[in-house]
Write a protein that holds these residues in place. Structure first.
Motif, PDB file in Angstrom:
ATOM      1  N   THR A 527       9.122   0.913  13.977  1.00  0.00           N
ATOM      2  CA  THR A 527       8.385  -0.326  13.712  1.00  0.00           C
ATOM      3  C   THR A 527       6.894  -0.171  13.958  1.00  0.00           C
ATOM      4  OG1 THR A 527       8.732  -1.093  15.970  1.00  0.00           O
ATOM      5  CG2 THR A 527      10.377  -1.734  14.331  1.00  0.00           C
ATOM      6  N   THR A 528       6.420   1.038  14.130  1.00  0.00           N
ATOM      7  CA  THR A 528       4.983   1.244  14.310  1.00  0.00           C
ATOM      8  C   THR A 528       4.361   1.644  12.990  1.00  0.00           C
ATOM      9  OG1 THR A 528       5.260   3.575  14.863  1.00  0.00           O
ATOM     10  CG2 THR A 528       5.384   2.005  16.680  1.00  0.00           C
ATOM     11  N   ASN A 529       3.041   1.627  12.976  1.00  0.00           N
ATOM     12  CA  ASN A 529       2.346   2.009  11.747  1.00  0.00           C
ATOM     13  C   ASN A 529       1.887   3.463  11.836  1.00  0.00           C
ATOM     14  OD1 ASN A 529       0.406   1.568  13.681  1.00  0.00           O
ATOM     15  ND2 ASN A 529      -1.109   0.825  12.201  1.00  0.00           N
ATOM     16  N   GLY A 530       2.762   4.339  12.319  1.00  0.00           N
ATOM     17  CA  GLY A 530       2.430   5.758  12.436  1.00  0.00           C
ATOM     18  C   GLY A 530       2.332   6.416  11.077  1.00  0.00           C
ATOM     19  N   ALA A 531       2.169   7.728  11.093  1.00  0.00           N
ATOM     20  CA  ALA A 531       1.963   8.478   9.853  1.00  0.00           C
ATOM     21  C   ALA A 531       3.190   8.451   8.959  1.00  0.00           C
ATOM     22  CB  ALA A 531       1.590   9.915  10.201  1.00  0.00           C
ATOM     23  N   THR A 532       4.387   8.245   9.542  1.00  0.00           N
ATOM     24  CA  THR A 532       5.618   8.269   8.739  1.00  0.00           C
ATOM     25  C   THR A 532       5.932   6.908   8.131  1.00  0.00           C
ATOM     26  OG1 THR A 532       6.932   7.771  10.700  1.00  0.00           O
ATOM     27  CG2 THR A 532       6.553  10.092  10.182  1.00  0.00           C
ATOM     28  N   ASP A 533       5.125   5.868   8.431  1.00  0.00           N
ATOM     29  CA  ASP A 533       5.404   4.523   7.932  1.00  0.00           C
ATOM     30  C   ASP A 533       4.227   4.066   7.083  1.00  0.00           C
ATOM     31  OD1 ASP A 533       6.137   1.932   7.494  1.00  0.00           O
ATOM     32  OD2 ASP A 533       6.915   1.628   9.520  1.00  0.00           O
ATOM     33  N   ALA A 534       4.467   3.868   5.790  1.00  0.00           N
ATOM     34  CA  ALA A 534       3.390   3.493   4.867  1.00  0.00           C
ATOM     35  C   ALA A 534       3.235   1.982   4.748  1.00  0.00           C
ATOM     36  CB  ALA A 534       3.657   4.097   3.488  1.00  0.00           C
ATOM     37  N   ALA A 558       9.821  -9.580   5.772  1.00  0.00           N
ATOM     38  CA  ALA A 558       8.893  -9.594   4.640  1.00  0.00           C
ATOM     39  C   ALA A 558       8.392  -8.193   4.292  1.00  0.00           C
ATOM     40  CB  ALA A 558       7.704 -10.496   4.958  1.00  0.00           C
ATOM     41  N   GLY A 559       8.851  -7.159   5.025  1.00  0.00           N
ATOM     42  CA  GLY A 559       8.495  -5.789   4.684  1.00  0.00           C
ATOM     43  C   GLY A 559       7.301  -5.229   5.425  1.00  0.00           C
ATOM     44  N   TYR A 560       6.867  -5.873   6.482  1.00  0.00           N
ATOM     45  CA  TYR A 560       5.735  -5.375   7.253  1.00  0.00           C
ATOM     46  C   TYR A 560       6.227  -4.544   8.437  1.00  0.00           C
ATOM     47  CZ  TYR A 560       2.760  -8.675   4.709  1.00  0.00           C
ATOM     48  OH  TYR A 560       2.087  -9.360   3.726  1.00  0.00           O
ATOM     49  N   ALA A 561       5.390  -3.631   8.886  1.00  0.00           N
ATOM     50  CA  ALA A 561       5.666  -2.872  10.105  1.00  0.00           C
ATOM     51  C   ALA A 561       5.022  -3.604  11.279  1.00  0.00           C
ATOM     52  CB  ALA A 561       5.102  -1.470   9.999  1.00  0.00           C
ATOM     53  N   ILE A 562       5.614  -3.450  12.454  1.00  0.00           N
ATOM     54  CA  ILE A 562       5.080  -4.114  13.646  1.00  0.00           C
ATOM     55  C   ILE A 562       4.180  -3.135  14.391  1.00  0.00           C
ATOM     56  CG2 ILE A 562       5.638  -5.324  15.783  1.00  0.00           C
ATOM     57  CD1 ILE A 562       6.470  -6.743  13.173  1.00  0.00           C
ATOM     58  N   PHE A 563       2.891  -3.453  14.417  1.00  0.00           N
ATOM     59  CA  PHE A 563       1.914  -2.633  15.136  1.00  0.00           C
ATOM     60  C   PHE A 563       2.211  -2.667  16.633  1.00  0.00           C
ATOM     61  CE2 PHE A 563      -2.057  -2.440  17.551  1.00  0.00           C
ATOM     62  CZ  PHE A 563      -2.645  -1.281  17.054  1.00  0.00           C
ATOM     63  N   GLY A 564       2.627  -3.825  17.110  1.00  0.00           N
ATOM     64  CA  GLY A 564       2.942  -4.020  18.521  1.00  0.00           C
ATOM     65  C   GLY A 564       2.944  -5.497  18.835  1.00  0.00           C
ATOM     66  N   GLN A 565       3.674  -5.852  19.877  1.00  0.00           N
ATOM     67  CA  GLN A 565       3.721  -7.250  20.321  1.00  0.00           C
ATOM     68  C   GLN A 565       3.142  -7.302  21.729  1.00  0.00           C
ATOM     69  OE1 GLN A 565       6.298  -8.998  22.671  1.00  0.00           O
ATOM     70  NE2 GLN A 565       4.665 -10.524  22.531  1.00  0.00           N
ATOM     71  N   GLU A 574      -6.744  -3.387  24.960  1.00  0.00           N
ATOM     72  CA  GLU A 574      -6.448  -2.013  25.340  1.00  0.00           C
ATOM     73  C   GLU A 574      -5.787  -1.243  24.202  1.00  0.00           C
ATOM     74  OE1 GLU A 574      -3.622   0.350  28.591  1.00  0.00           O
ATOM     75  OE2 GLU A 574      -4.035  -1.805  28.822  1.00  0.00           O
ATOM     76  N   ASN A 575      -4.882  -1.905  23.472  1.00  0.00           N
ATOM     77  CA  ASN A 575      -4.101  -1.210  22.458  1.00  0.00           C
ATOM     78  C   ASN A 575      -4.731  -1.240  21.066  1.00  0.00           C
ATOM     79  OD1 ASN A 575      -1.252  -0.336  23.623  1.00  0.00           O
ATOM     80  ND2 ASN A 575      -1.858  -2.237  24.635  1.00  0.00           N
ATOM     81  N   THR A 576      -5.933  -1.802  20.979  1.00  0.00           N
ATOM     82  CA  THR A 576      -6.669  -1.713  19.713  1.00  0.00           C
ATOM     83  C   THR A 576      -7.964  -0.933  19.908  1.00  0.00           C
ATOM     84  OG1 THR A 576      -7.644  -3.888  20.173  1.00  0.00           O
ATOM     85  CG2 THR A 576      -5.704  -3.825  18.732  1.00  0.00           C
ATOM     86  N   ALA A 577      -8.081  -0.254  21.032  1.00  0.00           N
ATOM     87  CA  ALA A 577      -9.293   0.532  21.291  1.00  0.00           C
ATOM     88  C   ALA A 577      -9.338   1.785  20.426  1.00  0.00           C
ATOM     89  CB  ALA A 577      -9.364   0.907  22.771  1.00  0.00           C
ATOM     90  N   GLY A 578      -8.157   2.381  20.169  1.00  0.00           N
ATOM     91  CA  GLY A 578      -8.135   3.631  19.411  1.00  0.00           C
ATOM     92  C   GLY A 578      -7.691   3.480  17.971  1.00  0.00           C
ATOM     93  N   ARG A 579      -6.813   2.530  17.695  1.00  0.00           N
ATOM     94  CA  ARG A 579      -6.335   2.303  16.330  1.00  0.00           C
ATOM     95  C   ARG A 579      -6.234   0.802  16.088  1.00  0.00           C
ATOM     96  NH1 ARG A 579      -0.528   1.802  16.153  1.00  0.00           N
ATOM     97  NH2 ARG A 579       0.333   1.700  18.275  1.00  0.00           N
ATOM     98  N   LEU A 580      -6.175   0.420  14.833  1.00  0.00           N
ATOM     99  CA  LEU A 580      -6.218  -0.992  14.470  1.00  0.00           C
ATOM    100  C   LEU A 580      -5.051  -1.360  13.558  1.00  0.00           C
ATOM    101  CD1 LEU A 580     -10.032  -1.306  13.672  1.00  0.00           C
ATOM    102  CD2 LEU A 580      -8.873  -2.184  15.712  1.00  0.00           C
ATOM    103  N   PRO A 581      -4.581  -2.597  13.652  1.00  0.00           N
ATOM    104  CA  PRO A 581      -3.553  -3.064  12.722  1.00  0.00           C
ATOM    105  C   PRO A 581      -4.193  -3.459  11.396  1.00  0.00           C
ATOM    106  CG  PRO A 581      -4.147  -4.821  14.204  1.00  0.00           C
ATOM    107  CD  PRO A 581      -4.947  -3.628  14.626  1.00  0.00           C
ATOM    108  N   ASP A 582      -3.334  -3.680  10.386  1.00  0.00           N
ATOM    109  CA  ASP A 582      -3.852  -4.177   9.101  1.00  0.00           C
ATOM    110  C   ASP A 582      -4.126  -5.673   9.169  1.00  0.00           C
ATOM    111  OD1 ASP A 582      -3.764  -1.712   7.628  1.00  0.00           O
ATOM    112  OD2 ASP A 582      -1.575  -1.868   7.688  1.00  0.00           O
ATOM    113  N   ILE A 583      -3.401  -6.378  10.038  1.00  0.00           N
ATOM    114  CA  ILE A 583      -3.583  -7.825  10.191  1.00  0.00           C
ATOM    115  C   ILE A 583      -3.076  -8.217  11.565  1.00  0.00           C
ATOM    116  CG2 ILE A 583      -1.316  -8.553   9.290  1.00  0.00           C
ATOM    117  CD1 ILE A 583      -2.920 -10.742   7.723  1.00  0.00           C
TER     118      ILE A 583
END
Length: 642
Positions: A527-534, A558-565, A574-583
């Motif tokens: 459920t993360t937006n890693g390299a294996t999840d488009a 709806a077909g979205y991946a969960i960046f994190g809750q 803290e968890n958006t310091a290095g990478r960002l979600p799409d929304i």
């Protein structure tokens, strides 16, 4: 000598005084006109005096004796010019006019600035001067009657002041504006040099000035604190007594005298405001010029203090009501959102099963809400929450439950979360575990470890020969909810162990500021937006686990991946310091903490954000806003457009 008959003080004093060396001469030789006038004067109950002869020397009755103050009894037989040297410039023309014209004079509420006690006083009098004629028909003296009306004049003036002050206060925007206005007008009205509101420190440590006014050109130094006023004076003030300090007092304690001298003031009054049996604050007034102690001054200051404190209390009440109304609205919306999410997440094969599960969870929420309401949303303990959850079960189940642990206070939001956690465990134990059988037992204990974490141990013991019933599927709503509460709300962990003898749960909830604790995100690998999840990734920031779980389900469906809750601002940052979600879906209030810092951070990084809130907040340009409970179709439409 019948004209001096009577046992009054002044009749006795006149009889016993040796007048032989006085300009009046012996009393036996006094003219009949004086004898007659004096006989009437001494027997009158109204303040009466006779000014006799070319020097207008004084004779008076008992009722008039207090008027000259400490000048009595020396005023007896003394010339008017000496007795009334302080106001002679005012009354001498009046005497002259009466003697010249032969007509009487009456003045009402006339101001005479007397100095009877060593300093000038503002006094008011209603009095008359009437010419007295001698045996030859010529004017030989002046008959004076009158009384002091200072109290009446000041009371009337104070009443007018209060009316005008009330009118002025109605135009004040805030209570602080009103307080400043009241202090200024009170100072001007009473000719004070310095007026203010002081809040006491520890006993003997003086006061902090919360608000003050200084008269222009008064020379009063600017200060933020007031020194100690003396232990005896402070004790009286803390006991709720009005305080008057004057440098003229012989018994003034040294600290009080030092207080007055350091500020170059002659007098000071303090009027206390008591709340909850203790001194909360006091209004003080300082005068540079000497001033007599006046109950009318104290009364006016007390009324002004009551007035401004009433304004402040009303403003606080209105503010509390506004916050309360907003909070009630927020909680109602949150509760509706929780109920909506609960109904969406429950999995059931039949309508009856769905209704049963929904009813159980609504009842559990209602019980916890009732407990919090009875406790006025404060001072709720873990044991009370646990007892409330078990209260709906019969005595046979109660007898098979062992509870134990220290007193652990809970904030309201945490109490609701733990109540949900206990409910899910209890429901599972009644349907599938130890409590479904009459011989089974349950042990729930809790403790605080060395790091301050709350450790819950839920241990079920099946009866001999009883096999565990099929438990709820690992992906069921109850199991997911337990995980979300322990992991995402409290940033803790949950361990589940199944054995032949029963079920064991060990739950660790880190102790701290419970409602704002940073949750450590632990998203599943798929459920993360890693390299294996488009798929596009969605970040969910919500402190209500059920609502968060519902949002996760909506996004995954709806077909979205969960960046994190995440359940707090700090965890989100803290968890958006290095990478960002799409929304990002962002709750506006996270356990009492505004999420604005996280919103600004995401917007600055170019991440589209949807605010989801139970409050009616300000609309921000380019940031859509949805009110709880949200519509899934509306949310998906907004996300799609973003």
């Amino acid at each position: 000598m019948d004209f001096l008959a009577g046992d009054g003080e002044m009749a006795t004093m006149i009889r016993e005084k040796d007048w032989s060396a006085h300009s009046f001469g012996r009393t036996e030789d006094w003219p009949q006109s004086l004898r007659s006038a004096l006989a009437i004067c001494l027997n009158s109950a109204f303040p009466t005096a006779i000014y006799w002869g070319s020097e207008l020397r004084l004779l008076y009755n008992d009722a008039w004796a207090p008027i000259p103050g400490p000048r009595h009894p020396g005023a007896l037989g003394a010339p008017a010019k000496e007795v009334w040297s302080d106001i002679w410039s005012i009354i001498e023309p009046q005497f002259s006019e009466v003697i010249r014209s032969g007509k009487g004079l009456f003045l009402q509420d006339h101001m005479l600035p007397m100095q009877r006690y060593g300093f000038e006083e503002e006094t008011y009098w209603s009095y008359s001067f009437t010419p007295l004629r001698g045996e030859q028909g010529n004017i030989v003296g002046v008959w004076n009657t009158g009384s002091e009306t200072t109290a009446n004049v000041i009371q009337r003036r104070n009443a007018e002041f209060q009316v005008k002050l009330n009118e002025a206060l109605r135009g004040a925007v805030t209570a602080q504006d009103g307080l400043r206005l009241a202090l200024e007008r009170l100072g001007l009205h009473l000719s004070a040099a310095h007026v203010g509101i002081a809040k006491p420190r520890a006993a003997g440590d003086g006061f902090d000035i919360a608000q003050q006014w200084r008269a222009p050109q008064s020379g009063v130094p600017s200060e933020e604190t007031l020194a100690a006023i003396g232990p005896r004076a402070e004790a009286e003030l803390r006991a709720g007594k009005d305080l008057f300090l004057t440098r003229r007092a012989a018994d003034l304690e040294p600290e009080s005298r030092a207080y007055l001298e350091a500020r170059r003031i002659s007098n000071a009054i303090f009027v206390p405001w008591i709340e909850g049996g203790r001194l909360d604050q006091a209004i003080f007034l300082h005068w540079s010029r000497p001033r007599a102690q006046s109950v009318l001054d104290m009364s006016l200051v007390e009324r002004v203090l009551d007035l401004v404190m009433g304004w402040i209390a009303r403003e606080r009440t209105h503010a509390r009501e506004a916050v309360m109304a907003q909070e009630i609205d927020h909680r109602a919306r949150n509760m509706l959102a929780i109920l909506r999410s609960t109904s969406r997440l429950i999995k059931a094969e039949t309508v009856a099963e769905f209704r049963e599960k929904l009813d159980e969870r609504i009842t559990s929420l209602s019980r916890t809400h009732g407990l919090l309401s009875r406790k006025k949303w404060v001072d709720v303990t873990l044991r009370e929450v646990v007892d409330e959850e078990f209260a709906s079960y019969g005595g046979d189940i109660h007898a098979r439950i062992d509870l134990g642990g220290p007193a652990v206070p809970l904030e309201p939001n945490d109490a609701q979360m733990i109540a949900m956690l206990i409910h899910e465990l209890t429901t599972n134990a009644v349907k599938h575990g130890a409590l479904r059988d009459a011989e089974g037992r349950l042990s729930l204990t809790w403790s605080l470890d060395g790091d301050g974490a709350l450790l819950l141990r839920w241990e079920e013991h099946l009866a001999d020969g009883v096999r565990p019933a099929p438990a709820e599927p690992h992906e069921g709503f109850g199991t997911q909810l337990l995980t979300r509460i322990a992991r995402d709300h409290f940033g803790g962990s949950i361990r589940r162990e199944t054995a032949e003898t029963g079920l064991l749960y060990e739950i660790a909830l880190p102790r701290g500021s419970w409602s704002t604790r940073s949750a450590t995100p632990q998203p599943d690998a798929d459920t993360t937006n890693g390299a294996t999840d488009a798929r596009r990734s969605v970040m969910i920031v919500e402190d209500e686990p059920i609502i968060a779980l519902d949002l996760v389900g909506m996004m995954e469906h709806a077909g979205y991946a969960i960046f994190g809750q995440f359940a707090s601002v700090s965890a989100g940052l803290e968890n958006t310091a290095g990478r960002l979600p799409d929304i990002a879906l962002l709750d506006e209030n996270l356990g009492g903490e505004t999420s604005t810092p996280l919103l600004d951070h995401l917007v600055a990084k170019g991440v589209p954000v949807v605010i989801i809130s139970g409050y009616d907040g300000e609309v921000r340009t380019g940031v859509p806003r949805l009110s709880k409970p949200i519509s899934e179709s509306e949310l998906l439409a907004i996300i799609s457009s973003l």
